[in-house]
Design a protein around this motif. Sequence first.
Motif, short mmCIF file in Angstrom:
data_model
loop_
_atom_site.label_atom_id
_atom_site.label_comp_id
_atom_site.label_asym_id
_atom_site.label_seq_id
_atom_site.Cartn_x
_atom_site.Cartn_y
_atom_site.Cartn_z
N PRO A 15 -58.71 16.99 24.49
CA PRO A 15 -58.00 16.88 25.78
C PRO A 15 -57.76 15.44 26.25
O PRO A 15 -56.84 15.21 27.03
CB PRO A 15 -58.90 17.63 26.76
N GLU A 16 -58.53 14.50 25.77
CA GLU A 16 -58.37 13.12 26.23
C GLU A 16 -57.34 12.32 25.43
O GLU A 16 -56.84 11.31 25.91
CB GLU A 16 -59.72 12.39 26.17
N ASN A 17 -57.03 12.77 24.20
CA ASN A 17 -56.15 11.96 23.36
C ASN A 17 -55.53 12.82 22.26
O ASN A 17 -56.20 13.18 21.29
CB ASN A 17 -56.93 10.80 22.75
N VAL A 18 -54.25 13.11 22.39
CA VAL A 18 -53.55 13.95 21.41
C VAL A 18 -53.50 13.30 20.02
O VAL A 18 -53.36 13.99 19.02
CB VAL A 18 -52.14 14.33 21.92
N GLU A 44 -54.76 13.26 13.97
CA GLU A 44 -55.66 12.88 12.88
C GLU A 44 -56.31 14.11 12.26
O GLU A 44 -56.48 14.19 11.04
CB GLU A 44 -56.72 11.91 13.40
N PHE A 45 -56.65 15.09 13.09
CA PHE A 45 -57.29 16.32 12.62
C PHE A 45 -56.34 17.19 11.79
O PHE A 45 -56.73 17.78 10.79
CB PHE A 45 -57.81 17.11 13.83
N PRO A 60 -46.42 0.63 12.05
CA PRO A 60 -46.82 1.88 12.70
C PRO A 60 -47.69 2.73 11.78
O PRO A 60 -47.61 2.60 10.55
CB PRO A 60 -45.50 2.57 12.99
N ARG A 61 -48.53 3.56 12.38
CA ARG A 61 -49.30 4.54 11.61
C ARG A 61 -48.38 5.71 11.32
O ARG A 61 -47.64 6.16 12.20
CB ARG A 61 -50.50 5.04 12.41
N ARG A 62 -48.41 6.19 10.11
CA ARG A 62 -47.55 7.31 9.70
C ARG A 62 -48.40 8.57 9.57
O ARG A 62 -49.50 8.54 9.01
CB ARG A 62 -46.87 7.01 8.37
N PHE A 63 -47.88 9.67 10.07
CA PHE A 63 -48.55 10.96 9.99
C PHE A 63 -47.58 11.99 9.42
O PHE A 63 -46.37 11.90 9.64
CB PHE A 63 -48.95 11.46 11.39
N THR A 64 -48.12 12.96 8.71
CA THR A 64 -47.38 14.14 8.29
C THR A 64 -48.16 15.31 8.87
O THR A 64 -49.25 15.63 8.40
CB THR A 64 -47.30 14.23 6.75
N ILE A 65 -47.61 15.89 9.94
CA ILE A 65 -48.37 16.89 10.72
C ILE A 65 -47.56 18.17 10.93
O ILE A 65 -46.34 18.13 11.08
CB ILE A 65 -48.80 16.33 12.09
N PRO A 66 -48.26 19.30 10.93
CA PRO A 66 -47.58 20.55 11.28
C PRO A 66 -47.46 20.64 12.80
O PRO A 66 -48.35 20.21 13.53
CB PRO A 66 -48.53 21.62 10.74
N LEU A 67 -46.34 21.15 13.25
CA LEU A 67 -46.16 21.39 14.69
C LEU A 67 -45.72 22.83 14.90
O LEU A 67 -45.09 23.44 14.02
CB LEU A 67 -45.11 20.43 15.26
N PRO A 68 -46.04 23.39 16.06
CA PRO A 68 -45.61 24.75 16.36
C PRO A 68 -44.11 24.78 16.61
O PRO A 68 -43.45 23.73 16.58
CB PRO A 68 -46.39 25.08 17.64
N ALA A 100 -44.15 8.65 13.33
CA ALA A 100 -44.69 7.29 13.30
C ALA A 100 -45.24 6.94 14.67
O ALA A 100 -44.59 7.17 15.69
CB ALA A 100 -43.60 6.29 12.90
N LEU A 101 -46.43 6.40 14.69
CA LEU A 101 -47.11 6.02 15.92
C LEU A 101 -47.22 4.49 15.97
O LEU A 101 -47.89 3.88 15.14
CB LEU A 101 -48.50 6.65 15.96
N GLN A 102 -46.53 3.90 16.94
CA GLN A 102 -46.56 2.46 17.10
C GLN A 102 -47.64 2.09 18.11
O GLN A 102 -47.53 2.42 19.28
CB GLN A 102 -45.20 1.94 17.58
N GLY A 103 -48.69 1.46 17.65
CA GLY A 103 -49.77 1.04 18.54
C GLY A 103 -49.54 -0.40 18.96
O GLY A 103 -49.14 -0.69 20.07
N ASP A 104 -49.74 -1.29 18.04
CA ASP A 104 -49.58 -2.72 18.27
C ASP A 104 -48.24 -3.14 17.69
O ASP A 104 -47.97 -2.93 16.50
CB ASP A 104 -50.73 -3.48 17.59
N ILE A 105 -47.39 -3.73 18.51
CA ILE A 105 -46.05 -4.13 18.08
C ILE A 105 -46.09 -5.14 16.93
O ILE A 105 -45.15 -5.25 16.15
CB ILE A 105 -45.22 -4.67 19.27
N LYS A 106 -47.23 -5.83 16.77
CA LYS A 106 -47.36 -6.82 15.70
C LYS A 106 -47.82 -6.21 14.39
O LYS A 106 -47.91 -6.89 13.38
CB LYS A 106 -48.33 -7.91 16.13
#
Length: 143
Positions: A106-109, A114-115, A19-27, A10-16
């Motif tokens: 490189p500027e924003n993980v 999203e990819f 959160p954005r929810r992601f289902t992502i593969p990680l190494p 979960a990515l919390q951007g704006d506290i109001k």
Amino acid sequence: YVEPNVWKVALQGDIKKSPRRFTIPLPGLIFICTPGEPPWVFAVKKKPTKESDIVYKAPLCNIFANGRSCPGSHRYPNRVEDIVPSFFISFFSATANLKDRSVCFPENVIHLWEFIQGKKNFPLQDLVRHGTIRDLMTMEVGK
């Protein structure tokens, strides 16, 4: 060491806002844990077997350049075995430093997240080198 896996984050951007929810593969990930403290987190292409094996920056938010995670307001458990699950249920922040965790983004993980959203495997060629297992074994991990 935690095997490669698909994680819900979960990515919390704006506290109001929700959160954005992601289902992502990680190494595969290496967690260096101390009871009650935020872990150090690194990525690997395969389970390490020797000190010269390469370690990469974790493709995550809330990680300082040295690999230590920023807890924000999250409280980590005192049982070391509970720290990894606790790490993944905490909210990641879009306001932290998001650079240099992805070759392609490189500027924003978060653009990497999203990819890879909904994919089954993490693109290992996208990992950014951090050092070696030997480097992790010799670093200071105190407060």
